[in-house]
Every structure is written in C-alpha cells, then in structure tokens.
Design a protein around this motif. Structure first.
Motif, PDB file in Angstrom:
ATOM      1  N   SER A   6       0.812  -1.215   0.000  1.00 30.76           N
ATOM      2  CA  SER A   6       0.000   0.000   0.000  1.00 30.76           C
ATOM      3  C   SER A   6       0.849   1.270   0.000  1.00 30.76           C
ATOM      4  O   SER A   6       2.015   1.270   0.414  1.00 30.76           O
ATOM      5  N   THR A   7       0.259   2.356  -0.477  1.00 32.71           N
ATOM      6  CA  THR A   7       0.908   3.668  -0.413  1.00 32.71           C
ATOM      7  C   THR A   7       1.240   4.017   1.030  1.00 32.71           C
ATOM      8  O   THR A   7       2.314   4.543   1.339  1.00 32.71           O
ATOM      9  N   TYR A   8       0.304   3.717   1.912  1.00 33.54           N
ATOM     10  CA  TYR A   8       0.488   3.986   3.344  1.00 33.54           C
ATOM     11  C   TYR A   8       1.697   3.228   3.873  1.00 33.54           C
ATOM     12  O   TYR A   8       2.532   3.772   4.596  1.00 33.54           O
ATOM     13  N   SER A   9       1.816   1.965   3.478  1.00 29.76           N
ATOM     14  CA  SER A   9       2.936   1.149   3.941  1.00 29.76           C
ATOM     15  C   SER A   9       4.262   1.720   3.466  1.00 29.76           C
ATOM     16  O   SER A   9       5.223   1.822   4.233  1.00 29.76           O
ATOM     17  N   ARG A  10       4.339   2.092   2.209  1.00 27.34           N
ATOM     18  CA  ARG A  10       5.595   2.636   1.665  1.00 27.34           C
ATOM     19  C   ARG A  10       5.987   3.938   2.356  1.00 27.34           C
ATOM     20  O   ARG A  10       7.164   4.242   2.505  1.00 27.34           O
ATOM     21  N   ALA A  11       4.979   4.710   2.797  1.00 25.78           N
ATOM     22  CA  ALA A  11       5.264   5.971   3.486  1.00 25.78           C
ATOM     23  C   ALA A  11       5.656   5.748   4.938  1.00 25.78           C
ATOM     24  O   ALA A  11       6.590   6.374   5.446  1.00 25.78           O
ATOM     25  N   ILE A  12       4.964   4.813   5.597  1.00 23.59           N
ATOM     26  CA  ILE A  12       5.137   4.688   7.043  1.00 23.59           C
ATOM     27  C   ILE A  12       6.305   3.786   7.440  1.00 23.59           C
ATOM     28  O   ILE A  12       6.886   3.952   8.510  1.00 23.59           O
ATOM     29  N   THR A  13       6.680   2.841   6.588  1.00 19.91           N
ATOM     30  CA  THR A  13       7.734   1.894   6.959  1.00 19.91           C
ATOM     31  C   THR A  13       9.058   2.567   7.309  1.00 19.91           C
ATOM     32  O   THR A  13       9.643   2.274   8.353  1.00 19.91           O
ATOM     33  N   PRO A  14       9.585   3.478   6.485  1.00 22.53           N
ATOM     34  CA  PRO A  14      10.836   4.145   6.889  1.00 22.53           C
ATOM     35  C   PRO A  14      10.676   4.991   8.145  1.00 22.53           C
ATOM     36  O   PRO A  14      11.612   5.123   8.934  1.00 22.53           O
ATOM     37  N   LEU A  15       9.475   5.550   8.344  1.00 21.29           N
ATOM     38  CA  LEU A  15       9.210   6.339   9.546  1.00 21.29           C
ATOM     39  C   LEU A  15       9.284   5.445  10.784  1.00 21.29           C
ATOM     40  O   LEU A  15       9.952   5.784  11.777  1.00 21.29           O
ATOM     41  N   ILE A  16       8.603   4.295  10.738  1.00 29.83           N
ATOM     42  CA  ILE A  16       8.610   3.366  11.869  1.00 29.83           C
ATOM     43  C   ILE A  16      10.016   2.848  12.140  1.00 29.83           C
ATOM     44  O   ILE A  16      10.462   2.778  13.293  1.00 29.83           O
TER      45      ILE A  16
END
Length: 303
Positions: A6-16
């Motif tokens: 997901s777009t959300y996953s690609r955005a949040i993974t480096p943040l997490i």
C-alpha cells in the motif's frame, strides 16, 4: 494496520524503522518551554516586567517559547473539555506544567503570583521554579521566605531565587527588572547538542506526556498534512502497538493551546500551523509526507 504494497505502507515503513531504531534527530534542538507568571497591566495585557522578561527570553535564549501561564491554562481547559474528557482544575493543571515545561518563572508582583508560588512550590514542581522577587523582602522572616522560597533554595539552589529592587507600581509601571537578566540567563543556561538523538521510548505518548511526546504528535499531524483523531490513533498504534493512548487528548489540547496545530471542530481535521516538523525522522521526510498525503487523497476518493 497496513498492507505491504500500500501507499500507506511505503510511506510509514521508513518512519517506523527510524523511530524504533532511535534515529530521530532534533536538528535545531528541542524547543524550551518557559511558563511566565506574574501580574497583568490590564485585562489581556501583561505587566511591564513580564513583557520585558518575555522579550529577553525570546531574543536571548536559543529556541525559547515563552508561555503566559494563565492564558495557556484557559485555552487548555477549553480544548481539553471540547474533546469530551471533562474539566480540569488549577491544581491538576500543575501536572501539565510539570510534564511539559522546562522552567516556571514567577515574578512576585501581585497577589495572584503569590498564590501561584504557593501552588507550584510542592516537591514535584519545585526544581522547575525560578522566582523573581523584591529585594526589600529578602531578609524578611515571612512565610513566603521561610516556606516556599526556602524549599526552592533547598531543592534547587539559591540562584533559583533572584532579587532586585522593585518599584512600587504593581503591574502598571516600569522599573529596573533588566538588572536581573544576567542572573536569569545563568540560571537557564545549558549546552545541548544541536543534533540531539531522540529515543523510541521518549516518543511513546502512551507512557508519558513531555515536551518530546507533544512535539512528536505535532510532527505526525504535520507529516499527514491533515488528519482526523481516529486516523491519528491508527498511525500511533502502527508505530507503538495497541496500548492505552488516552493521554493523546491531553497532548492535542496542549498543541492547540501552544498554537502548534489547528483543530477547529472536535471531530474534524487537525492540521499543523507550522511550516516544518520539529524532528527529522528519515533522509526523505518529504517523501514520507507526500506518501501519507497521497494515501489520504485516495481514501477520500474511495469514500
């Protein structure tokens, strides 16, 4: 939760990953919150002394954010109550001050300031107090000197009580309060690395309310461009797991009261009032921001 593609996953993974590996950095240092108590010249206008101290701190103390305590208290009550969490009294408000302030500076120029000294000089807040008082009363055996002021000196040192000759004019006139600025500067002076590392456990809003957790929640709102309370909770749970995040309503009330975010309707959208985040999370925070924003747009289009 999110899916791998997901777009959300690609955005949040480096943040997490950055948060969990303690790679979050405050490039410009964590803002220093100073609560300033004293008299008012008139309704809505602070005294000359408070104005002078406020201007000195904002101009001479790096990264300072000066907060007029009673105005913040009124805003905080309004914002906390608006979120359906009930009213808070001034004694419970001490815990909010203790959680997020570096120092509480009290200028002893009014009856209300004397009351604030009494309320804030208990053991939990004592080490955060700096008192500016009239040197005429320095040798007095009054309860103020033998009680709260002595407790502050015993707990934090004699330099946390600053004396000078105050003019007898309440909050309406001018005097030589600038004489205390060198002493105040020494009390507040500390050296902190500009590239301060912020650790995972310091950011978890389930565990504590602090300057860092408040600024972190702001940054999540900033990175999401605009967000509902519900979706903010989802994001925080993706980072820290399923916990009790009831303190989040307090943090949001603090952010609104500080002027860091807008939250015009109780169940509406929160949005940052700033042009940048407080911390750096990844080497491409703008990409994270764009990804989260694109995800929100897609969700709205599907809705």
């Amino acid at each position: 939760m999110y899916t791998t593609e997901s777009t959300y996953s690609r955005a949040i993974t480096p943040l997490i990953n950055s948060i969990k590996r303690s790679r979050v950095v405050a490039l410009k240092g964590t803002p220093r919150l100073f609560f300033l108590c004293g008299a008012n010249k008139s309704e809505g206008q602070i005294s000359y002394r408070r104005k002078q101290v406020k201007e000195f701190l904002e101009q001479q103390v790096f990264n300072s954010h000066v907060i007029i305590a009673e105005s913040f208290f009124q805003d905080y009550i309004k914002n906390k109550d608006r979120n359906g969490t009930g009213k808070i009294n001034s004694l419970d408000f001490e815990h909010v001050l203790s959680d997020i302030s570096e120092k509480i500076i009290i200028i002893m120029e009014s009856e209300s300031a004397i009351c604030e000294l009494g309320a804030f000089s208990h053991a939990n807040l004592r080490n955060k107090l700096v008192v500016i008082n009239n040197s005429e009363y320095e040798k007095s055996e009054s309860f103020i000197n033998t009680g709260p002021i002595k407790a502050i000196k015993d707990s934090s040192g004699h330099d946390k009580v600053i004396w000078y000759k105050m003019a007898e004019m309440g909050g309406t006139g001018q005097d030589a309060i600038a004489h205390i600025f060198p002493s105040l500067s020494r009390v507040l002076d500390h050296t902190k690395s500009v590239s301060e590392i912020i650790h995972y456990e310091e950011l978890d809003p389930a565990d504590n309310i602090s300057t860092k957790t408040v600024l972190f929640v702001h940054d999540l709102i900033y990175l999401m461009n605009e967000v509902t309370y519900k979706n903010l909770v989802y994001l925080i749970k993706d980072i820290f797991g399923s916990k009790d995040f009831s303190k989040l309503t307090d943090i949001i009330a603090i952010l609104v009261s500080l002027g860091y975010i807008e939250y015009p309707h109780t169940y509406g959208l929160m949005k940052s009032c700033r042009e940048s985040a407080f911390f750096r999370y990844t080497d491409s925070d703008e990409r994270v921001k764009s990804g989260l924003f694109l995800n929100m747009i897609r969700k709205r289009a599907r809705g």
